[in-house]
Scaffold this motif. Sequence first.
Motif, PDB file in Angstrom:
ATOM      1  N   LEU A  94       5.826 -12.014  57.199  1.00 47.84           N
ATOM      2  CA  LEU A  94       7.153 -11.985  56.575  1.00 47.84           C
ATOM      3  C   LEU A  94       7.003 -12.302  55.103  1.00 47.84           C
ATOM      4  O   LEU A  94       5.943 -12.711  54.647  1.00 47.84           O
ATOM      5  N   LEU A  96      13.766 -13.066  64.436  1.00 48.94           N
ATOM      6  CA  LEU A  96      14.307 -13.627  63.201  1.00 48.94           C
ATOM      7  C   LEU A  96      15.741 -14.118  63.414  1.00 48.94           C
ATOM      8  O   LEU A  96      16.113 -15.220  62.982  1.00 48.94           O
ATOM      9  N   GLN A 131      15.181 -12.492  56.228  1.00 49.89           N
ATOM     10  CA  GLN A 131      13.971 -11.788  55.788  1.00 49.89           C
ATOM     11  C   GLN A 131      14.350 -10.744  54.758  1.00 49.89           C
ATOM     12  O   GLN A 131      15.232  -9.959  54.955  1.00 49.89           O
TER      13      GLN A 131
END
Length: 250
Positions: free
Chosen positions: A101, A243, A250
Amino acid sequence: MIRANAFFCLCLLFPITVQAERYAIAIGEFPPYVSEALPSYGFIGELTTSALEHEGHTVEFHFYPWRRAYLLTQLGEMDATLPWSYTQERNEQFLYSQAILNGDVVLFFNKGKKRAWQQLDDLSDLTFGSILGYNVSPLVSQKIEDGKLRSTTTPDETASFKMLNAGRFDVVAQDRNLGFATIKTLDSIGFEVSNIEIGEQIVDSVPAYLVAGRSNHKSTVLIDSFNSGLTKMIESGEFQKLLDKHDLVQ
């Protein structure tokens, strides 16, 4: 030649598979991404487990201070560690996975000090709080090292935000998710955080990786397996769901 052709045909009929491994992964405290206190050790724990399970492997996690996690992986006593950013020095010792990420770094200001800016040099009259031995943003760290930004060092994230709220310095550059989590934790235990304002501009975006020691004979297969599993998670939407589950941006 006949034997070689026969062997080739057998390989097509019975593909060679990678042997299932149980990998020892060194991690540390870095909430909200990973923590021993979080279910399944948080986003990083679930991501690593799922990516390698997609390729038929299992994992066991070992918590250490980050410096020790790094050294044990370098020595091959641990198979991998994450999350780590890229440096040229580190690249000489470790193999890198594809990026897990991007950690967006933003500025957290003491109330009244927030302002619009075009370049970091526009903030040269402010004092930054920086964590000792922790390079959250290569851009900010380089400016401080070059003497173009002023800084005061602190021992950790919690101390940084307490001191920022108290006006001991003016601004902190921090990973957005980590900064929000730290403020949330302080607020939950009754600590005053009303003097902290959050900037919208992204200062830096720092990719994070899983790394494995170059001297470890298992590293190449581990990295390839992790990359393959991570790609499957991204393509299937599993990565985004993870996520969202952990309330990470992100």
